[in-house]
Design an enzyme around this catalytic site. Sequence first.
Site, mmCIF file in Angstrom:
data_model
loop_
_atom_site.group_PDB
_atom_site.id
_atom_site.type_symbol
_atom_site.label_atom_id
_atom_site.label_comp_id
_atom_site.label_asym_id
_atom_site.label_seq_id
_atom_site.Cartn_x
_atom_site.Cartn_y
_atom_site.Cartn_z
ATOM 1 N N ASP A 123 7.605 8.578 -20.376
ATOM 2 C CA ASP A 123 7.977 8.734 -21.778
ATOM 3 C C ASP A 123 9.468 8.426 -21.915
ATOM 4 O OD1 ASP A 123 9.447 11.093 -21.069
ATOM 5 O OD2 ASP A 123 7.708 12.358 -21.468
ATOM 6 N N HIS A 153 6.761 19.825 -12.622
ATOM 7 C CA HIS A 153 7.590 18.775 -13.220
ATOM 8 C C HIS A 153 8.825 18.502 -12.362
ATOM 9 C CE1 HIS A 153 8.863 16.067 -16.318
ATOM 10 N NE2 HIS A 153 9.966 16.745 -16.567
ATOM 11 N N HIS A 213 0.832 -1.196 0.000
ATOM 12 C CA HIS A 213 0.000 0.000 0.000
ATOM 13 C C HIS A 213 0.875 1.256 0.000
ATOM 14 C CE1 HIS A 213 -3.185 2.605 2.162
ATOM 15 N NE2 HIS A 213 -3.399 2.630 0.865
ATOM 16 N N ASN A 255 3.998 11.252 -18.458
ATOM 17 C CA ASN A 255 4.550 10.518 -17.319
ATOM 18 C C ASN A 255 3.499 10.483 -16.225
ATOM 19 O OD1 ASN A 255 7.417 10.567 -18.366
ATOM 20 N ND2 ASN A 255 7.087 12.762 -18.102
#
Length: 131
Positions: A28, A98, A20, A122
């Site tokens: 990519d 990002h 968990h 992604n």
Amino acid sequence: MKKHGVLNSEIAAVLASLGHTDTVVIADCGLPIPDGVKRIDLAVEIGKPSFLEVLQVVADDMAIEKVTLAEEVIINNAEVNKEIERKLIEPAFEYVSHEQFKEHTKKAKAIIRTGEATPYANVILHAGVIF
């Protein structure tokens, strides 16, 4: 020989070992993979296999509690973002920068590299529980 689910032995082993909140990244072909994180490289040429193909197969075989994406995908790759939201209806969605996304990948159990060559394709999949 397996008949259903993920046939790639490395991916199947990673999924079977998840607990968990453990994470798996589908990436990519341009996402940097941090040292020490398991790399499962599926890329055979530009675009193959696609990010969405791999996401679908993995998502069908994994309990997913939460999904993390780079917020840049909303503007720079809206089509992929829409498809992710369409394919993954149940989990909660989180958007981060990002740079934060790349930091989060350092804790992943594995990064699955696809042949995808579109920006910000992604995703971090956070394991849920099956009960």
